[in-house]
Write a protein that holds these residues in place. Structure first.
Motif, PDB file in Angstrom:
ATOM      1  N   PRO A  66     -32.262   3.809  -0.255  1.00  0.00           N
ATOM      2  CA  PRO A  66     -31.299   3.256  -1.318  1.00  0.00           C
ATOM      3  C   PRO A  66     -31.538   1.824  -0.867  1.00  0.00           C
ATOM      4  O   PRO A  66     -31.959   1.318   0.190  1.00  0.00           O
ATOM      5  CB  PRO A  66     -30.145   3.683  -0.231  1.00  0.00           C
ATOM      6  N   PRO A  67     -31.169   0.835  -1.784  1.00  0.00           N
ATOM      7  CA  PRO A  67     -31.486  -0.425  -1.666  1.00  0.00           C
ATOM      8  C   PRO A  67     -30.728  -1.020  -0.566  1.00  0.00           C
ATOM      9  O   PRO A  67     -29.479  -0.829  -0.436  1.00  0.00           O
ATOM     10  CB  PRO A  67     -30.843  -1.120  -3.029  1.00  0.00           C
ATOM     11  N   GLY A  68     -31.478  -1.660   0.254  1.00  0.00           N
ATOM     12  CA  GLY A  68     -30.958  -2.389   1.329  1.00  0.00           C
ATOM     13  C   GLY A  68     -30.623  -1.697   2.603  1.00  0.00           C
ATOM     14  O   GLY A  68     -30.082  -1.915   3.725  1.00  0.00           O
ATOM     15  N   GLN A  69     -31.015  -0.194   2.398  1.00  0.00           N
ATOM     16  CA  GLN A  69     -30.705   0.632   3.724  1.00  0.00           C
ATOM     17  C   GLN A  69     -31.799   1.449   4.256  1.00  0.00           C
ATOM     18  O   GLN A  69     -32.744   1.947   3.276  1.00  0.00           O
ATOM     19  CB  GLN A  69     -29.605   1.531   2.846  1.00  0.00           C
ATOM     20  N   PRO A  70     -32.267   1.577   5.164  1.00  0.00           N
ATOM     21  CA  PRO A  70     -33.213   2.298   5.789  1.00  0.00           C
ATOM     22  C   PRO A  70     -32.822   3.844   5.838  1.00  0.00           C
ATOM     23  O   PRO A  70     -31.759   4.057   5.355  1.00  0.00           O
ATOM     24  CB  PRO A  70     -33.145   1.772   7.407  1.00  0.00           C
ATOM     25  N   VAL A  71     -33.751   4.615   5.891  1.00  0.00           N
ATOM     26  CA  VAL A  71     -33.326   6.092   5.807  1.00  0.00           C
ATOM     27  C   VAL A  71     -33.443   6.518   7.236  1.00  0.00           C
ATOM     28  O   VAL A  71     -34.531   6.515   8.041  1.00  0.00           O
ATOM     29  CB  VAL A  71     -34.574   6.645   4.967  1.00  0.00           C
TER      30      VAL A  71
END
Length: 295
Positions: A66-71
């Motif tokens: 997700p844009p700007g979000q780590p997994v």
């Protein structure tokens, strides 16, 4: 929950007796690549089968992130908590190994061996040993951004980019698209000037915070000869500030890039042995699963 104590150094101050229900591994205070065999064997024996996409898949398929979000590495089954006793650089060495092997599903707890721990201050981890052990064993896990440099070294407490000779920097330092510093050093070393940048990992978005250092990282070397003796008699240089920052320059972002001449990169108190012309720090694709206070 499965628990493992990792003691960095063999002194009694690094022992975590309260984790005696689990296993204990003793590593050097600064573990190297060849020291991690026992730790990696323990982790492999407790690794779940359903960790989701690996880093290679994430890098090849950006739509998975997700844009700007780590997994996060989601999985079922018992969690593994590794309690690390040592200093900031030692913790970072263990976490770096887990980052490089894509094992950031492991919960990491920290028991500082010293009260002088920037990471403990930043993350709300007690520096009192007994309190730190209690939090490490029963405290909650709260994911935090993992900041790494271009040599795949994690930053746990703080990092600096300065001039290798200790003077003002010549170069440019950018946080995301904001110019934090753009300076060319002169011949003189002013008491306060542009000595580089200091960065710390954040507890949340966007990842890192950086400020301009307005005094040298370390005290200036004593002047030799008659001038040095005279300065000593007059008391000059005794109260010279070092390592201070300009809070008005605070900038946050996901990455910091530095380019210039004769740059020194220091991570958690450990300086690279040679100067560089470029340095980069950025947020990793996965967060650090850190056991910490909620402050």
């Amino acid at each position: 929950m499965v628990m493992l104590a990792v003691c960095l150094g063999e002194g009694p101050q690094t022992v975590v007796p309260a984790v005696s229900a689990g296993e204990t591994i003793v590593l050097p205070a600064r573990p190297g690549r060849k020291d991690f065999a026992a730790l990696m064997d323990f982790i492999a024996a407790h690794t779940p089968d359903d960790l989701g996409p690996g880093l290679e898949q994430l890098q090849k398929q950006p739509d998975l992130t997700p844009p700007g979000q780590p997994v996060a590495q989601e999985f079922s089954g018992p969690r593994l908590r590794v309690v690390i006793s040592g200093d900031d650089a030692g913790f970072a060495a263990v976490a770096t190994k887990l980052m490089r092997t894509d094992n950031l599903w492991v919960d990491l707890a920290y028991v500082p061996s010293s009260a002088d721990s920037p990471a403990a201050t930043n993350y709300g981890i007690p520096t009192d040993r007994q309190q730190a052990v209690e939090m490490a064993i029963s405290g909650p896990v709260s994911p935090v951004p993992l900041i790494r440099d271009d040599s795949a070294q994690m930053v746990f407490g703080h990092a600096t980019v300065t001039d290798f000779s200790g003077g003002e920097v010549t170069g440019e330092i950018i946080v995301d698209d904001h110019v934090l510093l753009d300076h060319r050093a002169g011949k003189k070393k002013p008491a306060r000037g542009f000595y580089g940048a200091k960065l710390v990992p954040m507890k949340d978005q966007p990842g890192l915070a950086a400020v301009v250092m307005d005094t040298p990282l370390t005290p200036p070397a004593p002047t030799g000869g008659l001038a040095g003796k005279l300065a000593g008699l007059l008391g000059r240089g005794r109260n010279t500030p070092t390592g201070t920052v300009d809070p008005d320059t605070l900038s946050t972002g996901r990455a910091l890039q530095a380019g210039g001449l004769n740059l020194a990169v220091t991570v958690d108190g450990v300086t690279r042995p040679r100067p560089v012309e470029r340095a980069t720090f950025y947020r990793h694709l996965r967060d650090l699963q850190l056991v910490r206070g909620q402050s």
